[in-house]
Design an enzyme around this catalytic site. Sequence first.
Site, PDB file in Angstrom:
ATOM      1  N   CYS A 117      62.559  35.720   2.649  1.00 35.66           N
ATOM      2  CA  CYS A 117      63.181  35.700   3.927  1.00 35.66           C
ATOM      3  C   CYS A 117      64.698  36.383   3.828  1.00 35.66           C
ATOM      4  O   CYS A 117      64.672  37.609   3.598  1.00 35.66           O
ATOM      5  CB  CYS A 117      63.159  34.373   4.514  1.00 35.66           C
ATOM      6  SG  CYS A 117      63.398  34.594   6.569  1.00 35.66           S
ATOM      7  N   HIS A 220      57.555  33.243   3.958  1.00 36.81           N
ATOM      8  CA  HIS A 220      58.077  31.593   3.040  1.00 36.81           C
ATOM      9  C   HIS A 220      56.822  31.182   2.363  1.00 36.81           C
ATOM     10  O   HIS A 220      56.325  30.381   2.763  1.00 36.81           O
ATOM     11  CB  HIS A 220      58.509  30.793   4.386  1.00 36.81           C
ATOM     12  CG  HIS A 220      59.738  31.047   4.909  1.00 36.81           C
ATOM     13  ND1 HIS A 220      61.117  30.891   4.521  1.00 36.81           N
ATOM     14  CD2 HIS A 220      60.114  31.758   6.085  1.00 36.81           C
ATOM     15  CE1 HIS A 220      61.790  31.253   5.135  1.00 36.81           C
ATOM     16  NE2 HIS A 220      61.517  31.755   6.373  1.00 36.81           N
ATOM     17  N   GLU A 222      57.287  29.255   0.059  1.00 32.06           N
ATOM     18  CA  GLU A 222      57.764  27.739  -0.177  1.00 32.06           C
ATOM     19  C   GLU A 222      57.025  26.798   0.920  1.00 32.06           C
ATOM     20  O   GLU A 222      56.780  25.753   0.469  1.00 32.06           O
ATOM     21  CB  GLU A 222      59.201  27.620  -0.116  1.00 32.06           C
ATOM     22  CG  GLU A 222      59.999  27.339   0.875  1.00 32.06           C
ATOM     23  CD  GLU A 222      60.259  28.556   1.864  1.00 32.06           C
ATOM     24  OE1 GLU A 222      59.623  29.738   1.590  1.00 32.06           O
ATOM     25  OE2 GLU A 222      60.677  28.674   2.890  1.00 32.06           O
TER      26      GLU A 222
END
Length: 247
Positions: A117, A220, A222
């Site tokens: 990001c 993202h 994660e």
Amino acid sequence: MQPPLIGITCSRYIGGAWSQYSPGHYLDYTFNQYSRAVASDGGVPVLIPVAQTPATVAELTARLDGVLFSGGPDIHPRRYGQQPSRGLGDIDDDLDEMELQLARAAIESDVPVLGICRGIQLLNVSLGGTLIQDIASETEAPINHTQKAAKTVNSHTVEIVRDSLLARIVKQRRIWVNSRHHQAVGTPAGGLTVAARAPDGIIEAVELPAGRFFLAVQWHPEGTWDRDRFSKALFRAFVAAAADQIP
Ligand code: MN
């Protein structure tokens, strides 16, 4: 073999329960999903606070086996030669300075890097590229890149460039990703190649083919590392590269 040390950059924050006791004092923070994803693949996560000097950045670069540039606020447009647009969000100039120093040092030393990001934007700017300051107000008919759903939910597709590192990692030409960004890479820096785009043309991944491992994504992973095999593959490849296992 020792497990690789993976630095994860922090943003800063004022507020929460501490603000009334320590007005003006920042907290260094980042979402724990970054650490959990890195640890799940055998990496040792190390959080990197904003307070660094050129000397400590040099030590971090020498000792870390990989650096993850995490999500965060907007980068000051002066860093890429622009005036602020109306759609520019919050900035943190000290964070910009620290991450730009760390990015340049890590790239110079060929330490594996993963950008997420803000991280893709930061890495692009560190090499001389520019950003779109606000997708919705500066581009025509974009798809929605600021999903209201949680980061655990994927919302749009990206088309992956053939023969890219990203293509080798996910082994697909098209995957679904989440999208929580209002900025994006504008002009990619010299040396960087585009590895994925959204259906509206927004750049969603870049690579530095000359590097040992340099991959940056606008989404993202994660947020979906424990439920999406492509997100998992991305962290696994990064940690493996940090452990000297080149994908
Ligand atoms: Mn997006």
